[in-house]
Scaffold this motif. Sequence first.
Motif, short mmCIF file in Angstrom:
data_model
loop_
_atom_site.label_atom_id
_atom_site.label_comp_id
_atom_site.label_asym_id
_atom_site.label_seq_id
_atom_site.Cartn_x
_atom_site.Cartn_y
_atom_site.Cartn_z
N ILE A 7 7.80 6.15 50.87
CA ILE A 7 7.46 4.82 51.38
C ILE A 7 6.92 4.91 52.80
O ILE A 7 7.10 5.92 53.48
CB ILE A 7 8.67 3.87 51.37
N THR A 8 6.29 3.82 53.24
CA THR A 8 5.83 3.68 54.62
C THR A 8 6.50 2.44 55.19
O THR A 8 6.53 1.39 54.54
CB THR A 8 4.30 3.54 54.68
N VAL A 9 7.07 2.59 56.38
CA VAL A 9 7.80 1.52 57.04
C VAL A 9 7.21 1.30 58.43
O VAL A 9 6.93 2.27 59.14
CB VAL A 9 9.30 1.89 57.18
N ARG A 10 7.00 0.04 58.81
CA ARG A 10 6.59 -0.31 60.17
C ARG A 10 7.73 -1.06 60.83
O ARG A 10 8.23 -2.04 60.25
CB ARG A 10 5.37 -1.21 60.16
N GLY A 11 8.11 -0.63 62.00
CA GLY A 11 9.19 -1.31 62.69
C GLY A 11 9.47 -0.68 64.04
O GLY A 11 8.68 0.12 64.54
N TYR A 12 10.60 -1.06 64.60
CA TYR A 12 11.01 -0.53 65.89
C TYR A 12 12.11 0.49 65.71
O TYR A 12 12.97 0.35 64.85
CB TYR A 12 11.53 -1.67 66.79
N VAL A 30 13.80 -0.27 62.10
CA VAL A 30 14.17 -1.58 61.58
C VAL A 30 12.90 -2.37 61.28
O VAL A 30 12.06 -2.56 62.15
CB VAL A 30 15.05 -2.35 62.60
N GLN A 31 12.78 -2.78 60.02
CA GLN A 31 11.63 -3.59 59.57
C GLN A 31 12.18 -4.80 58.83
O GLN A 31 12.93 -4.64 57.86
CB GLN A 31 10.74 -2.77 58.63
N VAL A 55 6.72 1.83 65.57
CA VAL A 55 6.22 3.00 64.87
C VAL A 55 5.90 2.67 63.42
O VAL A 55 6.37 1.68 62.88
CB VAL A 55 7.24 4.17 64.88
N GLU A 56 5.09 3.53 62.82
CA GLU A 56 4.87 3.51 61.39
C GLU A 56 5.30 4.88 60.89
O GLU A 56 4.80 5.89 61.37
CB GLU A 56 3.40 3.27 61.07
N ILE A 77 2.96 6.33 66.54
CA ILE A 77 3.36 5.26 67.44
C ILE A 77 2.27 4.20 67.39
O ILE A 77 1.09 4.51 67.50
CB ILE A 77 3.56 5.80 68.87
N LEU A 78 2.68 2.94 67.22
CA LEU A 78 1.72 1.84 67.16
C LEU A 78 1.43 1.34 68.56
O LEU A 78 2.35 1.18 69.37
CB LEU A 78 2.29 0.73 66.28
N GLU A 79 0.18 1.09 68.82
CA GLU A 79 -0.25 0.67 70.17
C GLU A 79 0.16 -0.76 70.50
O GLU A 79 0.33 -1.10 71.64
CB GLU A 79 -1.76 0.83 70.31
N ASP A 80 0.29 -1.59 69.49
CA ASP A 80 0.70 -2.97 69.73
C ASP A 80 1.56 -3.43 68.57
O ASP A 80 1.76 -2.70 67.61
CB ASP A 80 -0.51 -3.90 69.91
N ASP A 81 2.06 -4.64 68.66
CA ASP A 81 2.93 -5.13 67.58
C ASP A 81 2.29 -6.29 66.81
O ASP A 81 2.99 -7.11 66.25
CB ASP A 81 4.30 -5.50 68.11
N SER A 82 0.95 -6.31 66.74
CA SER A 82 0.27 -7.36 66.01
C SER A 82 0.58 -7.30 64.52
O SER A 82 0.45 -8.30 63.81
CB SER A 82 -1.25 -7.29 66.22
N TRP A 83 1.01 -6.15 64.02
CA TRP A 83 1.38 -6.01 62.62
C TRP A 83 2.56 -6.88 62.24
O TRP A 83 2.77 -7.18 61.07
CB TRP A 83 1.70 -4.55 62.29
N LEU A 84 3.33 -7.35 63.24
CA LEU A 84 4.46 -8.23 62.96
C LEU A 84 4.01 -9.54 62.32
O LEU A 84 4.76 -10.17 61.59
CB LEU A 84 5.23 -8.55 64.24
N GLU A 85 2.78 -9.95 62.60
CA GLU A 85 2.27 -11.23 62.12
C GLU A 85 1.66 -11.13 60.73
O GLU A 85 1.27 -12.12 60.15
CB GLU A 85 1.23 -11.77 63.10
N GLU A 86 1.57 -9.92 60.16
CA GLU A 86 0.97 -9.73 58.83
C GLU A 86 1.85 -10.26 57.74
O GLU A 86 3.02 -10.31 57.82
CB GLU A 86 0.68 -8.26 58.59
#
Length: 86
Positions: A7-12, A30-31, A55-56, A77-86
């Motif tokens: 799996i792939t997880v995006r979170g902090y 945590v996602q 991170v992803e 490491i993700l440069e920003d957290d705009s993925w939170l709004e997806e």
Amino acid sequence: MMSKELITVRGYVASVPRGTDGRQARVAVVQDDVEYRIVPRGAGVDLDDEVSVPVEVTGHLDRGEETLYLTVREYRILEDDSWLEE
């Protein structure tokens, strides 16, 4: 041996209290209020120094009785957290 789901997880990255985890996880990703404890092997070891960083991670998921464990194959490491709004 049962194959583990990739799996792939995006979170902090968050700290896990020492001594509370049988697999010796020190951090989790945590996602969406779901905690994936990082098994301290391979690329997962590097995440110990990335607490509070977005991170992803991609890895193999292992479902414990009450805990989700992730053996990380790779992360970025993700440069920003705009993925939170997806």
